[in-house]
Design a protein around this motif. Structure first.
Motif, PDB file in Angstrom:
ATOM      1  N   GLY A  58       0.800  -1.211   0.000  1.00 56.81           N
ATOM      2  CA  GLY A  58       0.000   0.000   0.000  1.00 56.81           C
ATOM      3  C   GLY A  58       0.837   1.267   0.000  1.00 56.81           C
ATOM      4  O   GLY A  58       1.957   1.297   0.519  1.00 56.81           O
ATOM      5  N   THR A  59       0.290   2.301  -0.578  1.00 58.34           N
ATOM      6  CA  THR A  59       0.956   3.598  -0.623  1.00 58.34           C
ATOM      7  C   THR A  59       1.082   4.198   0.776  1.00 58.34           C
ATOM      8  O   THR A  59       0.124   4.218   1.539  1.00 58.34           O
ATOM      9  CB  THR A  59       0.163   4.563  -1.519  1.00 58.34           C
ATOM     10  N   GLY A  60       2.286   4.664   1.087  1.00 64.45           N
ATOM     11  CA  GLY A  60       2.525   5.279   2.384  1.00 64.45           C
ATOM     12  C   GLY A  60       2.802   4.304   3.504  1.00 64.45           C
ATOM     13  O   GLY A  60       2.917   4.725   4.661  1.00 64.45           O
ATOM     14  N   ALA A  61       2.928   3.021   3.178  1.00 60.87           N
ATOM     15  CA  ALA A  61       3.190   2.037   4.231  1.00 60.87           C
ATOM     16  C   ALA A  61       4.548   2.268   4.883  1.00 60.87           C
ATOM     17  O   ALA A  61       4.720   2.006   6.078  1.00 60.87           O
ATOM     18  CB  ALA A  61       3.120   0.626   3.655  1.00 60.87           C
ATOM     19  N   ASP A  62       5.521   2.771   4.127  1.00 63.01           N
ATOM     20  CA  ASP A  62       6.856   2.985   4.680  1.00 63.01           C
ATOM     21  C   ASP A  62       6.865   4.047   5.773  1.00 63.01           C
ATOM     22  O   ASP A  62       7.740   4.050   6.634  1.00 63.01           O
ATOM     23  CB  ASP A  62       7.823   3.374   3.570  1.00 63.01           C
TER      24      ASP A  62
END
Length: 295
Positions: free
Chosen positions: A186-190
């Motif tokens: 998913g986007t922004g998981a980092d």
């Protein structure tokens, strides 16, 4: 009557002239005497040397002379570095550090900038901390603290290993390369890896069924289990919501039933989505209960 003192016409006046008198008084001044005897000769020498050394031929001669001196000093054995030691790094990272620095030994100590080397090594993703030093005996020592991989982040076109803070360590080609690491998507998981690790720790009772954590809208997490089962968590209090789900599972065996989705986004009103088999079972049960009620 003749004068008592008779002077000859060619006899000069012993009294000094006005100019001589002033020069004598000026010479008696310590400041003037120092100016004439020290400052002026030094200025003449410096001016002459400056005029001589600014000539192109003299400039080239001085450059050649200083270059020869520096080369002779740099070539001395005590200033030669003959090897490099990398400590605290895995073989892959150590090789990446050697390739990045590209040093050819032996090299003079004067031609190395430890701060520049340290900054270059620190730019590697897998390096958390680095210290560069020159040891006695001609050895360049690079002490590295390597980042520890915590999760694998699946992006649309790549897989990245991240540490516990979400910092990228390296790219990997296949998920099977590190099956021991949990998967996040998913986007922004980092940017939310610490929260993801807390959820993974809370999901220990169902660890064998955990497949991934998926970031939704860069706001919240979904817990993905095997059999395509999903636990939807709220934006805030995600860990408490997951622990509550596991408590319900321990009491009612919830996650082993035909329940594809457990929605905990509203902590005060948890809901579930039944699967086709459960829906058919529920329909038959209601039909049977209606038949009994009509008798």
């Amino acid at each position: 009557m003749r004068p008592l003192i008779h002077r000859r016409r060619d006899q000069s006046d012993p009294a000094p002239s006005r100019a001589a008198y002033r020069m004598t008084r000026l010479w008696l001044s310590p400041l003037f005497r120092r100016l004439v005897t020290a400052v002026m000769p030094a200025a003449l020498v410096v001016g002459g040397a400056a005029a001589w050394i600014t000539q192109p031929a003299q400039i080239n001669m001085v450059k050649s002379w200083t270059g020869d001196i520096l080369a002779s000093v740099e070539a001395r054995p005590e200033f030669q570095i003959r090897q490099m030691a990398v400590t605290g790094a895995s073989p892959v990272l150590a090789e990446a550090i050697r390739e990045r620095l590209s040093l050819e030994f032996p090299v003079s100590w004067f031609r190395l900038d430890p701060e520049l080397l340290q900054a270059s090594v620190a730019e590697l993703d897998a390096v958390a901390q680095v210290q560069v030093s020159v040891e006695l005996g001609g050895a360049l020592r690079i002490a590295v603290r390597e980042r520890e991989p915590a999760v694998i982040w699946r992006r649309p076109f790549a897989l990245e290993m991240l540490d516990a803070t979400g910092h990228r360590i390296a790219y990997i080609d296949h998920r099977d390369g590190r099956p021991d690491l949990p998967l996040v998507t998913g986007t922004g998981a980092d940017a939310a890896i610490p929260e993801a690790l807390a959820l993974i720790a809370s999901a220990q009772p169902i660890q064998d069924r955990l497949r991934a954590l998926t970031r939704r809208g860069e706001r919240r997490w979904d817990v993905i289990l095997d059999r395509d089962q999903v636990i939807r968590l709220p934006e805030t209090g995600a860990r408490q919501a997951l622990e509550r789900t596991l408590a319900i599972h321990a009491a009612l065996d919830l996650l082993n039933r035909d329940v594809p989705v457990v929605d905990m986004r509203n902590p005060g009103r948890p809901t579930v989505r039944l699967g086709p088999g459960a829906m058919e079972y529920l329909r038959l049960t209601r039909t049977f209960e209606q038949g009994l009620a009509s008798q």
